[in-house]
Design a protein around this motif. Structure first.
Motif, PDB file in Angstrom:
ATOM      1  N   LEU A 116      33.732 -54.250  -7.944  1.00  0.00           N
ATOM      2  CA  LEU A 116      33.066 -55.566  -6.943  1.00  0.00           C
ATOM      3  C   LEU A 116      33.068 -56.652  -8.493  1.00  0.00           C
ATOM      4  CD1 LEU A 116      30.079 -53.262  -6.005  1.00  0.00           C
ATOM      5  CD2 LEU A 116      31.932 -53.961  -4.769  1.00  0.00           C
ATOM      6  N   PHE A 172      35.001 -48.287  -7.087  1.00  0.00           N
ATOM      7  CA  PHE A 172      35.292 -49.475  -6.353  1.00  0.00           C
ATOM      8  C   PHE A 172      35.424 -50.571  -7.556  1.00  0.00           C
ATOM      9  CE2 PHE A 172      34.649 -47.232  -2.486  1.00  0.00           C
ATOM     10  CZ  PHE A 172      35.982 -47.496  -1.865  1.00  0.00           C
ATOM     11  N   GLU A 217      33.577 -38.788  12.195  1.00  0.00           N
ATOM     12  CA  GLU A 217      32.221 -40.057  13.184  1.00  0.00           C
ATOM     13  C   GLU A 217      33.404 -40.437  14.333  1.00  0.00           C
ATOM     14  OE1 GLU A 217      28.833 -42.190  11.410  1.00  0.00           O
ATOM     15  OE2 GLU A 217      29.905 -41.040   9.713  1.00  0.00           O
ATOM     16  N   VAL A 234      31.413 -44.308  -6.393  1.00  0.00           N
ATOM     17  CA  VAL A 234      30.591 -44.071  -5.259  1.00  0.00           C
ATOM     18  C   VAL A 234      31.180 -42.661  -4.945  1.00  0.00           C
ATOM     19  CG1 VAL A 234      31.642 -43.879  -2.169  1.00  0.00           C
ATOM     20  CG2 VAL A 234      31.117 -46.723  -4.140  1.00  0.00           C
ATOM     21  N   HIS A 238      26.881 -37.553  11.695  1.00  0.00           N
ATOM     22  CA  HIS A 238      25.478 -37.727  11.470  1.00  0.00           C
ATOM     23  C   HIS A 238      25.099 -36.945  12.557  1.00  0.00           C
ATOM     24  CE1 HIS A 238      25.401 -40.923   8.812  1.00  0.00           C
ATOM     25  NE2 HIS A 238      26.157 -41.735   9.326  1.00  0.00           N
ATOM     26  N   PHE A 273      31.757 -49.841  -9.116  1.00  0.00           N
ATOM     27  CA  PHE A 273      30.844 -49.494  -8.429  1.00  0.00           C
ATOM     28  C   PHE A 273      31.177 -47.400  -8.365  1.00  0.00           C
ATOM     29  CE2 PHE A 273      28.848 -49.602  -4.188  1.00  0.00           C
ATOM     30  CZ  PHE A 273      27.421 -48.238  -4.963  1.00  0.00           C
ATOM     31  N   ARG A 302      23.315 -39.631   4.000  1.00  0.00           N
ATOM     32  CA  ARG A 302      22.643 -40.904   4.953  1.00  0.00           C
ATOM     33  C   ARG A 302      23.914 -41.937   4.356  1.00  0.00           C
ATOM     34  NH1 ARG A 302      17.032 -41.690   1.606  1.00  0.00           N
ATOM     35  NH2 ARG A 302      17.209 -43.601   3.692  1.00  0.00           N
ATOM     36  N   ASN A 303      24.075 -42.606   5.351  1.00  0.00           N
ATOM     37  CA  ASN A 303      24.864 -44.014   5.575  1.00  0.00           C
ATOM     38  C   ASN A 303      24.987 -44.237   3.777  1.00  0.00           C
ATOM     39  OD1 ASN A 303      22.553 -45.278   8.043  1.00  0.00           O
ATOM     40  ND2 ASN A 303      25.026 -43.981   8.622  1.00  0.00           N
ATOM     41  N   GLY A 304      26.528 -44.415   3.231  1.00  0.00           N
ATOM     42  CA  GLY A 304      26.369 -45.046   2.098  1.00  0.00           C
ATOM     43  C   GLY A 304      26.354 -44.527   1.186  1.00  0.00           C
ATOM     44  N   CYS A 305      26.801 -42.672   1.373  1.00  0.00           N
ATOM     45  CA  CYS A 305      26.449 -41.505   0.501  1.00  0.00           C
ATOM     46  C   CYS A 305      28.064 -41.499  -0.278  1.00  0.00           C
ATOM     47  CB  CYS A 305      25.870 -40.988   0.809  1.00  0.00           C
ATOM     48  SG  CYS A 305      26.518 -39.878   2.379  1.00  0.00           S
ATOM     49  N   GLY A 306      28.783 -41.972   0.984  1.00  0.00           N
ATOM     50  CA  GLY A 306      30.576 -41.914  -0.231  1.00  0.00           C
ATOM     51  C   GLY A 306      31.223 -40.446   1.113  1.00  0.00           C
ATOM     52  N   LYS A 307      30.626 -39.922   1.991  1.00  0.00           N
ATOM     53  CA  LYS A 307      31.210 -38.946   2.727  1.00  0.00           C
ATOM     54  C   LYS A 307      32.777 -40.020   3.188  1.00  0.00           C
ATOM     55  CE  LYS A 307      27.861 -39.131   6.336  1.00  0.00           C
ATOM     56  NZ  LYS A 307      27.257 -40.577   5.782  1.00  0.00           N
ATOM     57  N   SER A 308      33.201 -41.122   3.768  1.00  0.00           N
ATOM     58  CA  SER A 308      34.673 -41.828   4.024  1.00  0.00           C
ATOM     59  C   SER A 308      35.511 -42.116   3.022  1.00  0.00           C
ATOM     60  CB  SER A 308      33.470 -43.246   5.268  1.00  0.00           C
ATOM     61  OG  SER A 308      33.072 -42.439   6.031  1.00  0.00           O
ATOM     62  N   THR A 309      34.615 -42.177   2.591  1.00  0.00           N
ATOM     63  CA  THR A 309      35.484 -42.412   1.524  1.00  0.00           C
ATOM     64  C   THR A 309      35.660 -41.228   0.435  1.00  0.00           C
ATOM     65  OG1 THR A 309      34.155 -44.144   0.876  1.00  0.00           O
ATOM     66  CG2 THR A 309      35.509 -43.275  -1.437  1.00  0.00           C
TER      67      THR A 309
HETATM   68  N1  ATP Z   1      36.548 -50.604  -0.412  1.00  0.00           N
HETATM   69  C1  ATP Z   1      35.368 -50.886  -1.011  1.00  0.00           C
HETATM   70  N2  ATP Z   1      34.491 -51.843  -2.087  1.00  0.00           N
HETATM   71  C2  ATP Z   1      33.497 -51.834  -2.366  1.00  0.00           C
HETATM   72  N3  ATP Z   1      32.694 -50.815  -2.126  1.00  0.00           N
HETATM   73  C3  ATP Z   1      33.248 -49.458  -0.737  1.00  0.00           C
HETATM   74  C4  ATP Z   1      34.350 -50.076  -0.457  1.00  0.00           C
HETATM   75  N4  ATP Z   1      34.560 -48.714   0.696  1.00  0.00           N
HETATM   76  C5  ATP Z   1      33.139 -48.143   0.706  1.00  0.00           C
HETATM   77  N5  ATP Z   1      32.263 -48.786  -0.298  1.00  0.00           N
HETATM   78  C6  ATP Z   1      31.163 -48.302  -0.180  1.00  0.00           C
HETATM   79  O1  ATP Z   1      30.943 -46.987  -0.806  1.00  0.00           O
HETATM   80  C7  ATP Z   1      29.438 -46.028  -0.872  1.00  0.00           C
HETATM   81  C8  ATP Z   1      29.981 -45.542   0.336  1.00  0.00           C
HETATM   82  O2  ATP Z   1      30.560 -45.666   1.430  1.00  0.00           O
HETATM   83  P1  ATP Z   1      31.159 -45.025   2.267  1.00  0.00           P
HETATM   84  O3  ATP Z   1      31.806 -45.566   3.358  1.00  0.00           O
HETATM   85  O4  ATP Z   1      31.789 -43.582   2.263  1.00  0.00           O
HETATM   86  O5  ATP Z   1      29.880 -44.290   3.013  1.00  0.00           O
HETATM   87  P2  ATP Z   1      29.806 -42.729   4.444  1.00  0.00           P
HETATM   88  O6  ATP Z   1      28.341 -41.644   4.230  1.00  0.00           O
HETATM   89  O7  ATP Z   1      30.558 -42.593   5.028  1.00  0.00           O
HETATM   90  O8  ATP Z   1      28.305 -44.001   5.047  1.00  0.00           O
HETATM   91  P3  ATP Z   1      27.906 -44.326   6.745  1.00  0.00           P
HETATM   92  O9  ATP Z   1      27.588 -43.156   6.596  1.00  0.00           O
HETATM   93  O10 ATP Z   1      27.316 -45.491   7.471  1.00  0.00           O
HETATM   94  O11 ATP Z   1      29.510 -44.258   7.594  1.00  0.00           O
HETATM   95  C9  ATP Z   1      29.316 -47.739  -0.348  1.00  0.00           C
HETATM   96  O12 ATP Z   1      28.098 -47.954  -0.511  1.00  0.00           O
HETATM   97  C10 ATP Z   1      29.540 -48.621   0.601  1.00  0.00           C
HETATM   98  O13 ATP Z   1      29.481 -49.989   0.856  1.00  0.00           O
END
Ligand code: ATP
Length: 268
Positions: free
Chosen positions: A22, A20, A178, A47, A209, A45, A66-73
């Motif tokens: 930043l 992404f 989720e 991800v 989770h 950044f 864990r939260n923010g590890c990149g699963k949703s991305t």
């Molecule tokens: N559009 C964006 N711009 C900048 N950073 C982003 C964007 N979307 C996600 N991120 C960052 O990418 C990283 C991964 O986010 P993601 O939503 O994939 O995590 P996750 O594993 O699904 O987390 P969770 O378990 O909390 O849902 C996080 O640090 C988030 O802040």
């Protein structure tokens, strides 16, 4: 050599990466639009990094981390909602992404209108959506709210509608991020029963989770850490390793506050 034929593989990712942009200052994105040809005003950044995976038809994959590890991305890249910054991706089959569909609902339009749009987005003809409409409404179970603007829905109601549309498009690949966590117990049970049936022929990508749900639904688990695959395999084994790591790793607030700083410190 892999024994699976290419027709059995519904998702194939090779060295997938996603960065992404930043921006340090509020107006830097505007500078980037106007002057980006000259100099970059953002820091990438990363991800997701170097994700390579093959998903075979009929597999049920649980993605954990864990939260923010990149699963949703990762799921967003697979669904085509966002482009990878690096690597290759091949998807073979119609995808129904529950949470992603809910997030594209037009808040000003009614549930009924969003069903027509959402069905079309997922590849159904208007006549097919109309034919299935009563069944979609019944599965969603939101009653007269179907004719109210979606902006008046609770999060759970939006998810009910999104899941119900996805359940009616005869997708080959169901992506559940989720989504179930916002539904009440009765709706969760209905969805889990539906997913159980779907798994007989379809492919499931499931972020949760809830380790109990991953154990119950998935044939393989993939543990993502800091954007990379740390471990994959039998769900019980992967969950055990993940839990063990959670016990020894502290709750690192820095993961969220300075992802970029961390990458810079690592010289990336
Ligand atoms: N559009 C964006 N711009 C900048 N950073 C982003 C964007 N979307 C996600 N991120 C960052 O990418 C990283 C991964 O986010 P993601 O939503 O994939 O995590 P996750 O594993 O699904 O987390 P969770 O378990 O909390 O849902 C996080 O640090 C988030 O802040």
């Amino acid at each position: 050599m892999s024994s699976s034929t290419s027709s059995e593989i519904v998702v194939e990712a090779k060295n997938l990466g996603k960065a992404f942009q930043l921006y340090a200052h509020r107006n830097d994105w505007l500078k980037q639009v106007l002057l980006g040809w000259w100099k970059a005003y953002f820091k990438p950044f990363w991800v997701l990094r170097d994700i390579s995976l093959e998903v075979k038809k009929g597999e049920s994959i649980g993605i954990l981390g864990r939260n923010g590890c990149g699963k949703s991305t990762l799921l967003q890249v697979i669904c085509g909602m966002t482009l990878p910054s690096h690597g290759e991706l091949r998807v073979n089959g119609r995808i129904a992404p529950v949470l992603a569909l809910g997030s594209t609902f037009d808040m000003e339009l009614s549930g009924r209108e969003n069903v027509l749009i959402g069905g079309a987005v997922l590849g159904l003809k208007r006549s097919e959506v109309l034919r299935k409409f009563d069944s979609i409404a019944e599965f969603a179970g939101i009653g007269e709210y179907m004719d109210q603007p979606v902006k008046h829905y609770s999060m759970g109601m939006r998810t009910r509608l999104a899941f119900s549309i996805c359940a009616h498009v005869e997708a080959e690949i169901l992506v559940v991020d989720e989504a179930l966590s916002v539904g009440d117990a009765a709706f969760q049970r209905k969805c889990l029963d539906w997913i159980d049936n779907f798994r007989k022929t379809g492919t499931l990508l499931f972020v949760s989770h809830s380790m109990a749900e991953v154990r119950r639904l998935c044939t393989r688990a993939i543990w993502i850490e800091e954007g990379r695959i740390r471990e994959q395999g039998d769900p019980n084994d992967v969950i055990r390793s993940y839990h063990r790591a959670l016990l020894v790793e502290k709750d690192d607030v820095q993961r969220f506050s300075s992802g970029n700083a961390k990458q810079a410190a690592a010289g990336e």
